[in-house]
Structures are given as C-alpha cells and as structure tokens.
Design an enzyme around this catalytic site. Sequence first.
Site, PDB file in Angstrom:
ATOM      1  N   LYS A  22      80.413  67.369  64.053  1.00  0.00           N
ATOM      2  CA  LYS A  22      80.309  66.565  62.596  1.00  0.00           C
ATOM      3  C   LYS A  22      79.582  66.709  61.918  1.00  0.00           C
ATOM      4  O   LYS A  22      80.344  66.610  60.545  1.00  0.00           O
ATOM      5  CB  LYS A  22      79.777  65.470  63.388  1.00  0.00           C
ATOM      6  CG  LYS A  22      79.340  64.348  62.923  1.00  0.00           C
ATOM      7  CD  LYS A  22      78.185  63.234  62.960  1.00  0.00           C
ATOM      8  CE  LYS A  22      77.031  63.178  64.131  1.00  0.00           C
ATOM      9  NZ  LYS A  22      76.422  62.967  62.256  1.00  0.00           N
ATOM     10  N   ASN A  23      78.943  67.281  61.806  1.00  0.00           N
ATOM     11  CA  ASN A  23      77.657  67.519  60.990  1.00  0.00           C
ATOM     12  C   ASN A  23      78.202  69.135  59.893  1.00  0.00           C
ATOM     13  O   ASN A  23      77.831  69.054  58.348  1.00  0.00           O
ATOM     14  CB  ASN A  23      76.482  67.861  61.215  1.00  0.00           C
ATOM     15  CG  ASN A  23      75.627  66.184  62.038  1.00  0.00           C
ATOM     16  OD1 ASN A  23      76.502  65.587  61.143  1.00  0.00           O
ATOM     17  ND2 ASN A  23      74.872  66.875  62.622  1.00  0.00           N
ATOM     18  N   CYS A 118      66.999  53.083  58.130  1.00  0.00           N
ATOM     19  CA  CYS A 118      68.248  53.964  59.576  1.00  0.00           C
ATOM     20  C   CYS A 118      66.885  54.285  60.892  1.00  0.00           C
ATOM     21  O   CYS A 118      66.161  53.712  60.459  1.00  0.00           O
ATOM     22  CB  CYS A 118      68.611  54.893  58.851  1.00  0.00           C
ATOM     23  SG  CYS A 118      69.438  55.964  60.880  1.00  0.00           S
ATOM     24  N   ARG A 123      64.337  58.277  55.841  1.00  0.00           N
ATOM     25  CA  ARG A 123      65.373  59.145  55.307  1.00  0.00           C
ATOM     26  C   ARG A 123      65.462  58.929  53.875  1.00  0.00           C
ATOM     27  O   ARG A 123      66.302  58.398  53.379  1.00  0.00           O
ATOM     28  CB  ARG A 123      66.479  58.999  56.266  1.00  0.00           C
ATOM     29  CG  ARG A 123      66.243  59.152  57.999  1.00  0.00           C
ATOM     30  CD  ARG A 123      67.431  58.969  58.456  1.00  0.00           C
ATOM     31  NE  ARG A 123      68.364  59.618  58.509  1.00  0.00           N
ATOM     32  CZ  ARG A 123      69.583  60.264  59.406  1.00  0.00           C
ATOM     33  NH1 ARG A 123      69.836  60.053  59.779  1.00  0.00           N
ATOM     34  NH2 ARG A 123      70.587  61.557  58.951  1.00  0.00           N
ATOM     35  N   ASP A 314      68.010  66.769  67.054  1.00  0.00           N
ATOM     36  CA  ASP A 314      68.976  65.898  66.996  1.00  0.00           C
ATOM     37  C   ASP A 314      69.641  66.474  68.642  1.00  0.00           C
ATOM     38  O   ASP A 314      70.632  65.671  69.294  1.00  0.00           O
ATOM     39  CB  ASP A 314      70.704  66.726  67.324  1.00  0.00           C
ATOM     40  CG  ASP A 314      70.468  66.358  65.368  1.00  0.00           C
ATOM     41  OD1 ASP A 314      71.317  66.370  64.277  1.00  0.00           O
ATOM     42  OD2 ASP A 314      70.144  64.702  65.284  1.00  0.00           O
ATOM     43  N   ARG A 406      80.570  57.884  67.362  1.00  0.00           N
ATOM     44  CA  ARG A 406      79.794  58.074  66.193  1.00  0.00           C
ATOM     45  C   ARG A 406      80.036  59.789  66.602  1.00  0.00           C
ATOM     46  O   ARG A 406      80.917  59.929  65.066  1.00  0.00           O
ATOM     47  CB  ARG A 406      78.673  57.613  65.332  1.00  0.00           C
ATOM     48  CG  ARG A 406      78.586  56.439  64.921  1.00  0.00           C
ATOM     49  CD  ARG A 406      77.876  55.944  64.288  1.00  0.00           C
ATOM     50  NE  ARG A 406      77.509  56.779  63.364  1.00  0.00           N
ATOM     51  CZ  ARG A 406      76.884  56.534  61.838  1.00  0.00           C
ATOM     52  NH1 ARG A 406      76.334  55.848  62.382  1.00  0.00           N
ATOM     53  NH2 ARG A 406      76.900  56.847  61.082  1.00  0.00           N
TER      54      ARG A 406
HETATM   55  C1  EPZ Z   1      70.774  65.903  58.358  1.00  0.00           C
HETATM   56  O1  EPZ Z   1      70.312  64.633  58.756  1.00  0.00           O
HETATM   57  C2  EPZ Z   1      71.884  65.528  59.985  1.00  0.00           C
HETATM   58  N1  EPZ Z   1      72.740  64.730  59.549  1.00  0.00           N
HETATM   59  C3  EPZ Z   1      70.612  65.100  60.963  1.00  0.00           C
HETATM   60  O2  EPZ Z   1      71.958  64.301  62.426  1.00  0.00           O
HETATM   61  C4  EPZ Z   1      70.239  65.396  61.529  1.00  0.00           C
HETATM   62  O3  EPZ Z   1      68.889  64.781  62.522  1.00  0.00           O
HETATM   63  C5  EPZ Z   1      69.323  66.571  60.334  1.00  0.00           C
HETATM   64  O4  EPZ Z   1      69.843  66.396  58.877  1.00  0.00           O
HETATM   65  C6  EPZ Z   1      67.862  67.433  60.604  1.00  0.00           C
HETATM   66  O5  EPZ Z   1      68.416  67.951  61.416  1.00  0.00           O
HETATM   67  C7  EPZ Z   1      74.151  65.757  59.240  1.00  0.00           C
HETATM   68  O6  EPZ Z   1      74.093  65.963  59.037  1.00  0.00           O
HETATM   69  C8  EPZ Z   1      74.928  64.333  58.449  1.00  0.00           C
HETATM   70  P1  EPZ Z   1      67.807  65.814  55.942  1.00  0.00           P
HETATM   71  P2  EPZ Z   1      70.176  64.375  56.588  1.00  0.00           P
HETATM   72  O7  EPZ Z   1      67.758  65.327  55.006  1.00  0.00           O
HETATM   73  O8  EPZ Z   1      70.224  65.685  56.252  1.00  0.00           O
HETATM   74  C9  EPZ Z   1      63.152  63.944  54.582  1.00  0.00           C
HETATM   75  C10 EPZ Z   1      72.894  63.315  64.035  1.00  0.00           C
HETATM   76  O9  EPZ Z   1      72.381  63.123  65.360  1.00  0.00           O
HETATM   77  N2  EPZ Z   1      64.181  63.791  52.607  1.00  0.00           N
HETATM   78  O10 EPZ Z   1      67.806  67.486  56.637  1.00  0.00           O
HETATM   79  O11 EPZ Z   1      70.130  63.231  56.988  1.00  0.00           O
HETATM   80  C11 EPZ Z   1      63.896  62.775  55.923  1.00  0.00           C
HETATM   81  O12 EPZ Z   1      63.733  61.539  56.119  1.00  0.00           O
HETATM   82  C12 EPZ Z   1      72.277  63.069  62.324  1.00  0.00           C
HETATM   83  O13 EPZ Z   1      73.877  64.045  64.021  1.00  0.00           O
HETATM   84  C13 EPZ Z   1      63.667  63.072  52.075  1.00  0.00           C
HETATM   85  O14 EPZ Z   1      62.050  62.870  52.721  1.00  0.00           O
HETATM   86  O15 EPZ Z   1      68.208  64.995  56.902  1.00  0.00           O
HETATM   87  C14 EPZ Z   1      64.143  63.524  57.076  1.00  0.00           C
HETATM   88  O16 EPZ Z   1      62.950  63.957  57.999  1.00  0.00           O
HETATM   89  C15 EPZ Z   1      71.060  62.364  62.754  1.00  0.00           C
HETATM   90  N3  EPZ Z   1      63.963  63.168  51.227  1.00  0.00           N
HETATM   91  C16 EPZ Z   1      63.940  65.511  56.752  1.00  0.00           C
HETATM   92  O17 EPZ Z   1      63.371  64.865  55.504  1.00  0.00           O
HETATM   93  C17 EPZ Z   1      65.295  63.668  50.962  1.00  0.00           C
HETATM   94  O18 EPZ Z   1      65.943  63.268  49.872  1.00  0.00           O
HETATM   95  C18 EPZ Z   1      64.990  66.006  56.638  1.00  0.00           C
HETATM   96  O19 EPZ Z   1      65.649  64.853  56.619  1.00  0.00           O
HETATM   97  C19 EPZ Z   1      66.099  64.372  52.178  1.00  0.00           C
HETATM   98  C20 EPZ Z   1      65.374  64.148  53.280  1.00  0.00           C
END
Ligand code: EPZ
Length: 426
Positions: A22-23, A118, A123, A314, A406
């Site tokens: 998916k990702n 979320c 996020r 995850d 999903r």
């Molecule tokens: C990706 O989400 C994945 N989703 C998530 O999988 C996964 O949990 C996550 O990476 C971490 O591995 C997809 O790839 C579609 P991040 P993403 O930006 O990119 C903070 C699943 O179950 N942050 O790496 O949204 C954020 O809040 C899903 O398949 C900011 O503060 O995660 C978090 O605490 C759930 N500001 C941390 O960084 C930003 O602009 C990591 O988030 C961006 C992120």
Amino acid sequence: MDKLRITGGRALHGEVMISGAKNAALPELCATLLTADPVTLTNVPRLRDVATMRHLLDNMGVKTVTHGERGGMTLHAADPINPEAPYELVKTMRASVLVLGPLLARFGRARVSLPGGCAIGSRPVDQHIKGMQAMGAEIVVEHGYMVAQLPGGKKRLRGARIATDMVTVTGTENFLMAAALAEGETLLENAAQEPEIADLAEMLIAMGAKIEGHGTSRIHIQGVERLHGCTHQVVADRIEAGTFLCAVAATGGDVVLRHGRADHLEAVIDKLVEAGAKIEAGKDTGGDFIRVRASGRLKAQSFRTTEYPGFPTDMQAQFMALNCISHGMAKVTETIFENRFMHVNEMIRLGARIQTDGKVAVVEGIEKLSGATVMATDLRASASLVIAGLVAEGDTIVDRIYHLDRGYDQMEKKLRGIGADIERIK
Ligand code: EPZ
C-alpha cells in the site's frame, strides 16, 4: 458495516500470497502525474486506499485502464489536468498529500486540502510545506486548503537542500517527486529510508529521473526537463508479511509467505526469532519467500518503534497482540505517533493484561484470551484484533473492519486459505 467473526484456537498451515505494498502503490500512483505519457503499474494491491487514490486522480482528469486480476493498471495524466485535491477525498486518506509535489513540479500550481486529524496522532504536514517552499513555491493555507504556486510566472521548481526536523516518509516521497522535474540539484538530508521510498525512486528512474542515495538518509536528485512513461512492479508489502508472521507465531503452525521480503523486515524477524519462532527466507522458482514455524507459547519481547531500518510503528499493534499470549512481560515503546495505543482497551476486552503510560505499554502475557466483540479504530489496530481473535477462546467479532480493508487485500480469504475459522459478516 461489515464485521469479522473469528473462532480462535486453530494453528495455521499452508501458503499465502503477499500483495503489493500500500505504502509504495500510493506514492507511485501519484508519480504518474509527473508525465503526459502512459505509465503502467503492476502488482497494485486491491485496497480501499488504492481505490480512493484512483478516484482522486480520476477527479483531476487522469485516465486509467485496468488489466485483469494480477493488479495491473495503466494511468495516463495527459493534459489538461485539474491540479486540485478536494477535502471530500483528502479527509478519507491523508496520503492524498502526495499529489502536492508532482502537481507543483509539472503544472507549477496545486490546491490541496489539508488532511485534518487522524486517530493515531495529529500528523501535521508542516515539513511538506517547508520543503516545497525551499524549492521556490509560494504556499498559503486558506479555507482548509494549501494553495501553492510558483511566483513570477516561473515554470519550474528549483533544486534545494532540504533537511527535515524529523524523518518523514511521505515528506521524503513528495520531495523526491518534486525534485525530479526541478531546475538543478536537490539534496535531501535526514531522508526516510523505508523500502517503499527506494521502490518509488526506482520507478522515477525508470521514467528518466536522476536519483542517487535512495534507501539512505542522504538523497541526491538532479532535476530533468521532462519524464516519460514506464512499466513498474510495486514492491511486496512488508507490513502485510509482518502481520502474517505475527499471526502464525501467535496461533502456531507452518506457513510460507510467497513474495515476502525478509530483507525488508529484519527488525521484526529478529524479535520473532528471539521469541522462539523459526524463520527461513530465500528465493526459489516462485520468487521470494519467508517460511515461519511456531508452536506453543513464545517468549514476550520488548521493543521500541523507530524509523526504518528500526522496528516499524506499523507493526507495533500486531506484535503487541502476540505479546498478550506469550510467556513473561514486555515493554512496548511507541516513538513515532502520540496516540497509537487505541487497540489496547479492545485487547483488554479480550482479557489481555496491558498498562499504558504515555508512549509506553507494559504487557503481561497470559495463557489464553477469551473471545468478545471488539471495535477496530485504525488500520493496524484492526489487524492486531484479528490476530488476537485467532488465538482467543470462542468467538470474536471485530467491528468496523472498513479500517482493515484500507490496507489489507482480502485478509480473511487469505487466512481461511491457511486454516483459520473466519468469515465476513455483511
Ligand atoms: C507513513 O505516514 C505511512 N503512510 C504510515 O503508515 C507510517 O506509519 C508512517 O509513514 C511512519 O512509518 C504512508 O506511507 C501512506 P511520517 P507519514 O511523515 O508519511 C511527524 C499505515 O498503517 N511529521 O513519516 O504520514 C508525524 O506527525 C500508515 O500504513 C510532522 O510533524 O508519516 C509523525 O509523528 C499509518 N510534520 C512523524 O513525523 C510533517 O510534516 C513521522 O510521520 C510530517 C511528519
């Protein structure tokens, strides 16, 4: 709303096909916006999130043709494209933010709804905005939308050094796609290293992009004028594979995960082996595989979620379900998302002994869980409740499984194929 009815207590045996990730599929679908040529993706998983992303692209004017069962599809983002991602679609799937980079890079403007809250955490997307601004975009947030454009009639983003405050997966993917068509060189520092990022970079390179260092924390991108079409196979889903590994470790049994990539799951496999499961991995005529064997109660394992190649957030909920029926105590520390223990209270309804305190959950393993009705709250929480139901005494009803759909491609059918007593209740 569909539910799952699971009768626990059966060991699992046989073979499961692991679907595309998916990702990886979500950013790769967005990457088709970077060219006016047709792009073919194969091994695309049949998921609700993929359907939502296709709907979003269709809404912009992207034409899609699907090719039969094996999950192939050709996407054609020929002009004109309406560079807008409406709230109605974005609110159902945060990954929609992944259209921002490609739209800005190819069309010089984009109007993308902010994703909103979320279940697993606030996020924010501040880093995405910061990175696009570093590449020369002007972005204002108004009426719930990020309105982005290139000032002074500029046609292309410009290369930049982008160092994010934290490692962000979709942030890195957005910057990769934007930089591929930017003027000059971009350097991504503190970049995410997940296998899905390396797979996206491989696809962009097949489209003519110049990228080095993907899969490490420093990625160099030399922008090009134009990208062309390609055919790309989506990488196997390591989280789906990890979920099945935890299920078999919990129920006992002997299962082969066809197409499973052990090299993308080392942190999880290390913990499963320490717990007492037997894991073999390799490649044969049918491609990559992972074989897992387990029997009896395993040893509880403490772990801490971190960015790749560390233990994936995850997989936190699924491994916690295993710890619930293992020998001993385990300390689980969630460092990525501030609210990712929603499954704990549902597991306690099944008789689990778990205490949480902020980022830490302490699990005391017990002999047996007892079946009950539980509610899924997010994607991975729903998978953990399915695992708990597979080992619980009697029937477990998992409600709100739209969360599961999903990100898991026909999970109950795959589980039934290896001997689980599970059915979907419409
Ligand atoms: C990706 O989400 C994945 N989703 C998530 O999988 C996964 O949990 C996550 O990476 C971490 O591995 C997809 O790839 C579609 P991040 P993403 O930006 O990119 C903070 C699943 O179950 N942050 O790496 O949204 C954020 O809040 C899903 O398949 C900011 O503060 O995660 C978090 O605490 C759930 N500001 C941390 O960084 C930003 O602009 C990591 O988030 C961006 C992120």
